[in-house]
Design an enzyme around this catalytic site. Sequence first.
Site, PDB file in Angstrom:
ATOM      1  N   ASP A 149     -60.168  30.899  50.857  1.00 19.82           N
ATOM      2  CA  ASP A 149     -61.333  30.641  50.020  1.00 19.82           C
ATOM      3  C   ASP A 149     -62.349  29.721  50.652  1.00 19.82           C
ATOM      4  O   ASP A 149     -62.050  29.016  51.600  1.00 19.82           O
ATOM      5  CB  ASP A 149     -60.859  29.890  48.765  1.00 19.82           C
ATOM      6  CG  ASP A 149     -60.619  30.833  47.627  1.00 19.82           C
ATOM      7  OD1 ASP A 149     -61.082  31.961  47.732  1.00 19.82           O
ATOM      8  OD2 ASP A 149     -59.987  30.426  46.645  1.00 19.82           O
ATOM      9  N   LYS A 169     -65.524  32.183  47.587  1.00 21.87           N
ATOM     10  CA  LYS A 169     -66.435  32.234  46.455  1.00 21.87           C
ATOM     11  C   LYS A 169     -67.253  30.967  46.454  1.00 21.87           C
ATOM     12  O   LYS A 169     -66.727  29.873  46.451  1.00 21.87           O
ATOM     13  CB  LYS A 169     -65.641  32.335  45.145  1.00 21.87           C
ATOM     14  CG  LYS A 169     -65.246  33.753  44.850  1.00 21.87           C
ATOM     15  CD  LYS A 169     -64.597  33.849  43.514  1.00 21.87           C
ATOM     16  CE  LYS A 169     -63.106  33.590  43.629  1.00 21.87           C
ATOM     17  NZ  LYS A 169     -62.431  33.590  42.345  1.00 21.87           N
ATOM     18  N   GLY A 205     -58.395  26.233  47.694  1.00 19.43           N
ATOM     19  CA  GLY A 205     -58.756  24.813  47.691  1.00 19.43           C
ATOM     20  C   GLY A 205     -57.976  24.063  46.623  1.00 19.43           C
ATOM     21  O   GLY A 205     -57.672  24.610  45.559  1.00 19.43           O
ATOM     22  N   MET A 241     -66.465  21.769  38.580  1.00 14.76           N
ATOM     23  CA  MET A 241     -67.566  22.748  38.487  1.00 14.76           C
ATOM     24  C   MET A 241     -68.617  22.298  37.474  1.00 14.76           C
ATOM     25  O   MET A 241     -69.134  23.100  36.707  1.00 14.76           O
ATOM     26  CB  MET A 241     -67.009  24.129  38.068  1.00 14.76           C
ATOM     27  CG  MET A 241     -65.941  24.656  39.005  1.00 14.76           C
ATOM     28  SD  MET A 241     -65.060  26.086  38.339  1.00 14.76           S
ATOM     29  CE  MET A 241     -63.909  25.318  37.204  1.00 14.76           C
ATOM     30  N   ASP A 251     -55.329  22.645  44.273  1.00 19.88           N
ATOM     31  CA  ASP A 251     -54.072  23.199  43.783  1.00 19.88           C
ATOM     32  C   ASP A 251     -54.351  24.589  43.224  1.00 19.88           C
ATOM     33  O   ASP A 251     -55.354  24.793  42.538  1.00 19.88           O
ATOM     34  CB  ASP A 251     -53.515  22.290  42.673  1.00 19.88           C
ATOM     35  CG  ASP A 251     -52.204  22.832  42.146  1.00 19.88           C
ATOM     36  OD1 ASP A 251     -51.152  22.446  42.685  1.00 19.88           O
ATOM     37  OD2 ASP A 251     -52.232  23.681  41.210  1.00 19.88           O
TER      38      ASP A 251
HETATM   39  N1  SAH Z   1     -58.216  24.545  42.650  1.00 18.37           N
HETATM   40  C1  SAH Z   1     -59.196  23.540  42.960  1.00 18.37           C
HETATM   41  C2  SAH Z   1     -60.387  23.585  42.056  1.00 18.37           C
HETATM   42  C3  SAH Z   1     -61.235  24.792  42.203  1.00 18.37           C
HETATM   43  S1  SAH Z   1     -62.592  24.799  41.105  1.00 18.37           S
HETATM   44  C4  SAH Z   1     -58.526  22.158  42.924  1.00 18.37           C
HETATM   45  O1  SAH Z   1     -57.394  22.027  42.465  1.00 18.37           O
HETATM   46  O2  SAH Z   1     -59.143  21.211  43.389  1.00 18.37           O
HETATM   47  C5  SAH Z   1     -63.896  24.321  42.160  1.00 18.37           C
HETATM   48  C6  SAH Z   1     -64.381  22.928  41.833  1.00 18.37           C
HETATM   49  O3  SAH Z   1     -63.472  21.985  42.349  1.00 18.37           O
HETATM   50  C7  SAH Z   1     -65.695  22.534  42.442  1.00 18.37           C
HETATM   51  O4  SAH Z   1     -66.792  23.029  41.683  1.00 18.37           O
HETATM   52  C8  SAH Z   1     -65.630  21.035  42.398  1.00 18.37           C
HETATM   53  O5  SAH Z   1     -65.877  20.561  41.103  1.00 18.37           O
HETATM   54  C9  SAH Z   1     -64.160  20.824  42.686  1.00 18.37           C
HETATM   55  N2  SAH Z   1     -63.916  20.531  44.106  1.00 18.37           N
HETATM   56  C10 SAH Z   1     -63.169  21.233  44.963  1.00 18.37           C
HETATM   57  N3  SAH Z   1     -63.122  20.627  46.170  1.00 18.37           N
HETATM   58  C11 SAH Z   1     -63.857  19.514  46.045  1.00 18.37           C
HETATM   59  C12 SAH Z   1     -64.184  18.448  46.910  1.00 18.37           C
HETATM   60  N4  SAH Z   1     -63.744  18.419  48.177  1.00 18.37           N
HETATM   61  N5  SAH Z   1     -64.958  17.447  46.444  1.00 18.37           N
HETATM   62  C13 SAH Z   1     -65.409  17.448  45.186  1.00 18.37           C
HETATM   63  N6  SAH Z   1     -65.140  18.425  44.318  1.00 18.37           N
HETATM   64  C14 SAH Z   1     -64.373  19.442  44.733  1.00 18.37           C
END
Ligand code: SAH
Length: 509
Positions: free
Chosen positions: A40, A62, A93, A178, A95
């Site tokens: 991703d 995405k 990304g 998000m 979890d």
């Molecule tokens: N599964 C992921 C979340 C995916 S949803 C997790 O557990 O982290 C995608 C959202 O995650 C983004 O819009 C943002 O709000 C957040 N996000 C993911 N990586 C990030 C990062 N490095 N820094 C800040 N926000 C992040």
Amino acid sequence: MQKKLFKNCVYLIGAGPGDPGLITVRGRDLIARADVIVYDYLAAPQLLRHARSDAEIIYVGKQAGNHALPQDQINALLIEKARNNNTVVRLKGGDPFVFGRGGEEALELIEAGIAYEVIPGITASIAACAYAGIPVTHRDFASDFALITGHEDAGRTGDSQVDWASLGKWKGTLAFYMGVKNLPVILGRLAEHGMAADTPAALVHWGTTTRQRTLVGTVATLPELAIEHQFKPPSILVVGKVIQLRDRLSWFEKRPLFGKRIIVTRSRSQASDVVEQLGQLGADVLEFPTIRIEPPKDISPLQKAIDNLIQYHWIIFTSVNGVDAFFENLQKQNYDARRFGHAKVCAIGPATSERLKANGIRPDLIPPRFVAESVIEALTAVDDLKGKNILLPRADIARADLPETLKKLGADVDEVEAYRTVMDASPKEAALKAIAEDTVDWVTFTSSSTVRNFLSQVDKEKLTSKKIRLASIGPITSETIVKAGLNVDVEADEYTIPGLIDALCNASD
Ligand code: SAH
């Protein structure tokens, strides 16, 4: 037998929040084993370095508004690849089960009769807060912590799945994923439902990466600040009193080279230690390998020198590359360190000395500075060089001043080519793009050939911008930079890699 365990299986792996070091050991092991990796936008691309060279790597990233591959097609892809007897890694990304659609993918896999496993990852909210110096819980400030989607349709009120009434009264920490686009709506709802307008609120953008930026305000002020400072996704929105601790607990953003973009021009094989150290200090490092080390065209002079090693009084090693090439040939010729006999060994520079020790040779002499005069001074202080046989295994393009001075002192000098430096002309899109966009803070040079080869691949005009600065490892490299018509902004006090890194830290304050 073990292979069977892994085939036809999909591993839903949390890649962690961005810093490639924050994946689990199991996640990394499975990446190294995978036949197919489906990844991703938010999974750190550096993690793909662990993949097998023959693994099939598929990007289905995405990015808001730009769906590379729709979810149903991702599901179909995972199923098809697993059915074709592959070990499939689905890298996401953070979890996979936290706002990651991992649950949906797992249900589809069950439906299709495909085995799967879930490898949790560090989710963005916890990690971004940790790297911003915000503990998500603290006995005095927050006894609870909630993860909420900020992506709900902004106009939706009646059928909202989010319990705004409870969140408005929340005393602990809230983290919205998000949520950048809906920021005013989210904070407005919290205020409507009773949250004090002066409750601290913060955004952490690209948390845990070298691009991390943090913006602190309150429930009332953050939306405007976010526009002013142009905060974009991916960012985590945090709300709660724990944010006050950031003033004292911020550590990541305080590292000496935080946010600095640095180009490293060493050969790819030598760059890894520099890249690692600069990264640890917070820099965003772009590799621009300018040289490659290759064997000499004619190896026989080196072979002959090794056969006759015992006849030398001194052997002077001027670089790690020289040591490596020398010992490689020593072994090829079926000798070992005993071949040195009574010959004395001089090492120029601490790294050269360390590499000799790793090969079983403790240098007799390490001159305090790494220029010809200092080497001569150190040698003449311990030995009368008249009539002495000296071997200098070195690069094809080595400077002549050291052997010439040794000869003047009456020594018999054999200069043999141990390796060649050739230009690395491999493509360097990322670094060239950064130079073109003027987002580079430093370019580091560790030898004259890195300067020459860099300049033959980069438009010199681009280097005279205000932002970009040039750092040199020592006077000889600096001279080459100046001769090319450019300025040396910083020169290392000690002509070593650690010396160069120190100089960068001091100059970046
Ligand atoms: N599964 C992921 C979340 C995916 S949803 C997790 O557990 O982290 C995608 C959202 O995650 C983004 O819009 C943002 O709000 C957040 N996000 C993911 N990586 C990030 C990062 N490095 N820094 C800040 N926000 C992040």
